[in-house]
Structure formats: C-alpha cells, structure tokens
Design a protein around this motif. Structure first.
Motif, PDB file in Angstrom:
ATOM      1  N   SER A 163       0.847  -1.179   0.000  1.00  0.00           N
ATOM      2  CA  SER A 163       0.000   0.000   0.000  1.00  0.00           C
ATOM      3  C   SER A 163       0.884   1.232   0.000  1.00  0.00           C
ATOM      4  CB  SER A 163      -0.902   0.003   1.245  1.00  0.00           C
ATOM      5  OG  SER A 163      -1.588   1.228   1.360  1.00  0.00           O
ATOM      6  N   PRO A 164       0.998   1.943  -1.121  1.00  0.00           N
ATOM      7  CA  PRO A 164       1.907   3.095  -1.193  1.00  0.00           C
ATOM      8  C   PRO A 164       1.676   4.113  -0.092  1.00  0.00           C
ATOM      9  CG  PRO A 164       1.097   2.527  -3.378  1.00  0.00           C
ATOM     10  CD  PRO A 164       0.321   1.680  -2.397  1.00  0.00           C
ATOM     11  N   ALA A 165       0.418   4.330   0.285  1.00  0.00           N
ATOM     12  CA  ALA A 165       0.117   5.339   1.290  1.00  0.00           C
ATOM     13  C   ALA A 165       0.640   4.955   2.665  1.00  0.00           C
ATOM     14  CB  ALA A 165      -1.392   5.557   1.355  1.00  0.00           C
ATOM     15  N   ALA A 166       0.801   3.662   2.906  1.00  0.00           N
ATOM     16  CA  ALA A 166       1.211   3.201   4.231  1.00  0.00           C
ATOM     17  C   ALA A 166       2.717   3.042   4.374  1.00  0.00           C
ATOM     18  CB  ALA A 166       0.526   1.870   4.530  1.00  0.00           C
ATOM     19  N   ARG A 167       3.453   3.242   3.292  1.00  0.00           N
ATOM     20  CA  ARG A 167       4.902   3.013   3.349  1.00  0.00           C
ATOM     21  C   ARG A 167       5.611   4.145   4.096  1.00  0.00           C
ATOM     22  NH1 ARG A 167       7.181   2.053  -2.393  1.00  0.00           N
ATOM     23  NH2 ARG A 167       5.888   3.880  -2.827  1.00  0.00           N
ATOM     24  N   LYS A 168       6.614   3.781   4.896  1.00  0.00           N
ATOM     25  CA  LYS A 168       7.359   4.738   5.705  1.00  0.00           C
ATOM     26  C   LYS A 168       8.478   5.352   4.875  1.00  0.00           C
ATOM     27  CE  LYS A 168       9.013   5.135  10.435  1.00  0.00           C
ATOM     28  NZ  LYS A 168       9.250   4.377  11.704  1.00  0.00           N
ATOM     29  N   LYS A 169       8.611   6.665   4.919  1.00  0.00           N
ATOM     30  CA  LYS A 169       9.580   7.365   4.079  1.00  0.00           C
ATOM     31  C   LYS A 169      10.915   7.497   4.800  1.00  0.00           C
ATOM     32  CE  LYS A 169      10.062  11.567   1.259  1.00  0.00           C
ATOM     33  NZ  LYS A 169      10.232  10.802   0.016  1.00  0.00           N
ATOM     34  N   CYS A 170      12.009   7.286   4.067  1.00  0.00           N
ATOM     35  CA  CYS A 170      13.347   7.467   4.621  1.00  0.00           C
ATOM     36  C   CYS A 170      14.343   7.648   3.478  1.00  0.00           C
ATOM     37  CB  CYS A 170      13.756   6.282   5.500  1.00  0.00           C
ATOM     38  SG  CYS A 170      13.749   4.678   4.667  1.00  0.00           S
ATOM     39  N   ASP A 171      15.520   8.156   3.811  1.00  0.00           N
ATOM     40  CA  ASP A 171      16.585   8.281   2.813  1.00  0.00           C
ATOM     41  C   ASP A 171      17.244   6.932   2.551  1.00  0.00           C
ATOM     42  OD1 ASP A 171      16.339  11.075   2.446  1.00  0.00           O
ATOM     43  OD2 ASP A 171      17.499  11.437   4.255  1.00  0.00           O
ATOM     44  N   VAL A 172      17.507   6.195   3.634  1.00  0.00           N
ATOM     45  CA  VAL A 172      18.182   4.898   3.531  1.00  0.00           C
ATOM     46  C   VAL A 172      17.419   3.867   4.351  1.00  0.00           C
ATOM     47  CG1 VAL A 172      20.297   3.588   3.973  1.00  0.00           C
ATOM     48  CG2 VAL A 172      20.443   5.976   3.240  1.00  0.00           C
ATOM     49  N   LEU A 173      17.121   2.740   3.739  1.00  0.00           N
ATOM     50  CA  LEU A 173      16.554   1.598   4.449  1.00  0.00           C
ATOM     51  C   LEU A 173      17.682   0.584   4.594  1.00  0.00           C
ATOM     52  CD1 LEU A 173      14.265   0.042   5.727  1.00  0.00           C
ATOM     53  CD2 LEU A 173      13.528  -0.678   3.454  1.00  0.00           C
ATOM     54  N   LEU A 174      18.180   0.439   5.813  1.00  0.00           N
ATOM     55  CA  LEU A 174      19.369  -0.355   6.094  1.00  0.00           C
ATOM     56  C   LEU A 174      18.976  -1.737   6.595  1.00  0.00           C
ATOM     57  CD1 LEU A 174      22.424  -0.762   6.664  1.00  0.00           C
ATOM     58  CD2 LEU A 174      22.066   0.434   8.844  1.00  0.00           C
ATOM     59  N   LEU A 175      19.392  -2.768   5.857  1.00  0.00           N
ATOM     60  CA  LEU A 175      19.191  -4.161   6.277  1.00  0.00           C
ATOM     61  C   LEU A 175      20.547  -4.701   6.731  1.00  0.00           C
ATOM     62  CD1 LEU A 175      16.430  -5.701   6.149  1.00  0.00           C
ATOM     63  CD2 LEU A 175      16.536  -3.641   4.718  1.00  0.00           C
ATOM     64  N   ILE A 176      20.620  -5.096   7.994  1.00  0.00           N
ATOM     65  CA  ILE A 176      21.862  -5.577   8.592  1.00  0.00           C
ATOM     66  C   ILE A 176      21.790  -7.093   8.669  1.00  0.00           C
ATOM     67  CG2 ILE A 176      23.409  -5.432  10.571  1.00  0.00           C
ATOM     68  CD1 ILE A 176      21.904  -2.773  11.287  1.00  0.00           C
ATOM     69  N   SER A 177      22.573  -7.769   7.846  1.00  0.00           N
ATOM     70  CA  SER A 177      22.546  -9.235   7.829  1.00  0.00           C
ATOM     71  C   SER A 177      23.120  -9.784   9.122  1.00  0.00           C
ATOM     72  CB  SER A 177      23.360  -9.778   6.639  1.00  0.00           C
ATOM     73  OG  SER A 177      22.570  -9.833   5.480  1.00  0.00           O
ATOM     74  N   SER A 178      22.302 -10.589   9.785  1.00  0.00           N
ATOM     75  CA  SER A 178      22.738 -11.264  10.989  1.00  0.00           C
ATOM     76  C   SER A 178      22.350 -12.732  10.841  1.00  0.00           C
ATOM     77  CB  SER A 178      22.106 -10.622  12.230  1.00  0.00           C
ATOM     78  OG  SER A 178      22.702 -11.099  13.421  1.00  0.00           O
ATOM     79  N   ALA A 179      22.260 -13.464  11.928  1.00  0.00           N
ATOM     80  CA  ALA A 179      21.880 -14.871  11.862  1.00  0.00           C
ATOM     81  C   ALA A 179      21.005 -15.203  13.049  1.00  0.00           C
ATOM     82  CB  ALA A 179      23.108 -15.774  11.828  1.00  0.00           C
ATOM     83  N   ALA A 180      20.134 -16.199  12.850  1.00  0.00           N
ATOM     84  CA  ALA A 180      19.183 -16.585  13.883  1.00  0.00           C
ATOM     85  C   ALA A 180      19.789 -17.503  14.926  1.00  0.00           C
ATOM     86  CB  ALA A 180      17.967 -17.265  13.240  1.00  0.00           C
ATOM     87  N   ALA A 181      21.000 -17.990  14.691  1.00  0.00           N
ATOM     88  CA  ALA A 181      21.632 -18.918  15.627  1.00  0.00           C
ATOM     89  C   ALA A 181      22.081 -18.203  16.895  1.00  0.00           C
ATOM     90  CB  ALA A 181      22.826 -19.592  14.957  1.00  0.00           C
ATOM     91  N   ALA A 182      22.183 -18.937  17.974  1.00  0.00           N
ATOM     92  CA  ALA A 182      22.644 -18.381  19.242  1.00  0.00           C
ATOM     93  C   ALA A 182      24.058 -17.832  19.083  1.00  0.00           C
ATOM     94  CB  ALA A 182      22.613 -19.458  20.321  1.00  0.00           C
ATOM     95  N   GLY A 183      24.343 -16.729  19.763  1.00  0.00           N
ATOM     96  CA  GLY A 183      25.656 -16.096  19.716  1.00  0.00           C
ATOM     97  C   GLY A 183      25.674 -14.822  18.906  1.00  0.00           C
ATOM     98  N   TYR A 184      24.840 -14.740  17.884  1.00  0.00           N
ATOM     99  CA  TYR A 184      24.834 -13.545  17.037  1.00  0.00           C
ATOM    100  C   TYR A 184      24.161 -12.357  17.713  1.00  0.00           C
ATOM    101  CZ  TYR A 184      26.735 -16.043  13.044  1.00  0.00           C
ATOM    102  OH  TYR A 184      27.571 -16.748  12.201  1.00  0.00           O
ATOM    103  N   GLU A 185      23.436 -12.615  18.809  1.00  0.00           N
ATOM    104  CA  GLU A 185      22.826 -11.498  19.526  1.00  0.00           C
ATOM    105  C   GLU A 185      23.896 -10.564  20.083  1.00  0.00           C
ATOM    106  OE1 GLU A 185      23.671 -14.610  22.542  1.00  0.00           O
ATOM    107  OE2 GLU A 185      22.738 -14.614  20.542  1.00  0.00           O
TER     108      GLU A 185
END
Length: 317
Positions: free
Chosen positions: A28-50
C-alpha cells in the motif's frame, strides 16, 4: 546439521510473506514509511549472534535517536529461520524488546544469503518509500553521518540505477575469481557460475542500491535462480565505487574517512564508535569526546606505511 532444501525450494520460500510482518504481495503506497536509507543488517538466527546485534544497537544505531537523523535512516536486522525452537523463542523475546528484527522464511545458512536478500527486497518495497536500500553485515560499523553525506552528494546523483559500494570491478587490483574449493566459505559451484571471473559487484559488507533498481529486482524475483552467497553478480547497473567502504581491516583500524568498516569484533565497536563520534563532532566544528584530537603520531606512522603497501598493491585497502 539439517540438510538445506533444494535451491528451487529455497527461492520459493524467499518469495513468501515474512512471519513477523505484513504480506509483501500487496503493498500500500500510502502506508509506506519514508526514509533516505533503508538499512538491512545481515545477521543470523543462531545463538551467539545477539552479541553482534547488541554491539550495533549500542554504538552507531544510537545516532538514530538524534533529532536531526530521525526519519532519515530506518533499519532491520535480517534473519532467516532459527535452527531450533529454543533459538526461535530467544528471537521472539528479542523482537518483543527491540522490534527491529526482520525474520524471513528462508533457512538460516551462509549459502542462503542471496535468498534472504531477495525476501528483504520484497519486504522493503512493500513497507518503505526509500531513496536507497542498503545491505551491511553485523560485523560492519557504518558511519551514518558519512553515509547520509554520500547519499546527498553529487556522487549519488542521479539516483536511477545506482549500485554503490566497494566495487570489485577490475580496477586498482580489485579483481576476484570464483573459488572452486568446497571448503572455502565463498565457494561457488561451476553449475551456478561457470565463468572464470565475476562481473563487477560490490562487497556485501556495505553497499547501496537505488530504489528504482530494487523495484526492478523485485519484479524479476519470481524468475530468479538460487545463487550461492553473493548478490552483486546478478545485476547490470550504474556502478559507483565508494572508497570509504573497507572490506578489510586497515592499519590503524580507525580511519576518519571510513564509511563502512568490516570485520569488527563486538568488543571493538565501542572504542571505534567513540572515535567516530569525536571525528563527526570535529567536522561539525565541535569538540566531541576526546576533543576530536588528531591521531597519535604512532598511528600516523603506521597509516603511512600501510598506505604505501596499498599503493603498491601488496595490501588491499
């Protein structure tokens, strides 16, 4: 270790909705949040990455609480499916506390990074109105002040089709060939990439893709094939090399011009962050912690020697 699904099944999973956020199928275009940069930080679901995520939250992401940066950068930690129920429960608790995890329906593995990124592209265009989508690793420190400076600079304009970062494009010794040894982390099977070299691509430690290009990639995503480990080799775009992105560890580790520093240990983030804050304050005319003082003479000598080796192409910057 549980065997991964077939490549075809992994890509099917990348096209499904995420379990923790709304469907990506009907944005829904109207519901999208506006920003300059959308940053996706690759992590992992395994224990220890927290530990890595905690270090990132306590250092460079704290800048997003400052009024002048609010709304400019949005972020999520990108995770796949947790290997065990216990790890899934821990992630549920982490999400309840911070609300910053994007968990996609792709099995968690280094081999499935590309599929996770495809899912993240689809989520991004459905939920945000951004100028640039950015990928960084959870062991990378990102100077958000320098990042936004670059985004607003002539180097990033016009934005259409921009793919920017530390480019492996054949210049200045930045060449790479597929690794054929299965024991290597970045192993590339011949059946996935039969050629002797890759086309130009940006290091995954920190690269940006313009919004229009992400939209095109999402349109193409239902026909994409599984691609082990990498992202850049699938696209043909307007390439922009960013010298301040450092896939390797320089000497000394902190450099004022560094936009992204890769291969950071969690315990190194705090000191690096303090120096980055001081450098940013000095650039703005303030004092900042430590007064923004110049690097010690010993560091300057080490840096001079290191730069000579880089210029001689003995070391990579």
């Amino acid at each position: 270790m549980t065997a991964l699904p077939t490549p075809e099944r992994i890509m099917e999973l990348a096209l499904t909705t995420t379990p923790s956020e709304a469907s990506v199928a009907t944005p829904s275009p109207a519901a999208r949040k506006k920003c300059d940069v959308l940053l996706l930080i690759s992590s992992a679901a395994a224990a220890g990455y927290e530990r890595r995520r905690r270090a990132v939250r306590r250092t460079y992401l704290t800048a997003l609480r400052e009024q002048q940066l609010q709304g400019t950068v949005e972020y999520r930690f990108l995770l796949g499916e947790p290997p065990t129920a216990e790890e899934g429960a821990a992630l549920d608790a982490e999400q309840a506390e911070f609300g910053d995890l994007l968990r996609v329906c792709v099995p968690e593995s280094y081999e499935t990074i590309f599929a996770k990124v495809v899912a993240a592209w689809r989520w991004a265009v459905a939920t945000h109105d951004f100028a640039f989508w950015m990928h960084a690793d959870d062991d990378s420190y990102v100077r958000l002040d320098l990042l936004l400076g670059w985004v607003r600079s002539p180097a990033a304009s016009p934005q259409e089709g921009v793919y920017a970062g530390y480019l492996w494009d054949g210049s200045d010794g930045r060449r790479t060939k597929p690794l054929r040894d299965p024991a290597q982390k970045s192993y590339m099977p011949v059946e996935q990439w039969p050629h002797d070299s890759y086309p130009p691509f940006a290091s995954g430690c920190g690269h940006l893709i313009a919004c229009d290009l992400v939209g095109k990639l999402v349109e193409l995503s239902p026909s994409m094939s599984f691609f082990r480990g990498g992202v850049g080799a699938v696209a043909n775009l307007r390439l922009v090399h960013i010298e301040g992105v450092r896939p390797y560890r320089p000497l000394p580790l902190f450099r004022r011009e560094t936009l992204v520093q890769h291969y950071m240990q969690p315990e190194e983030f705090r000191q690096f962050h303090e120096r980055a804050v001081a450098a940013a304050a000095e650039a703005d005319g303030g004092a900042g912690p430590g007064g923004g003082a110049a690097a010690p003479e010993s560091e300057q000598r080490i840096a001079a020697v290191y730069d000579l080796f880089v210029q001689a192409k003995v070391l990579r910057r």
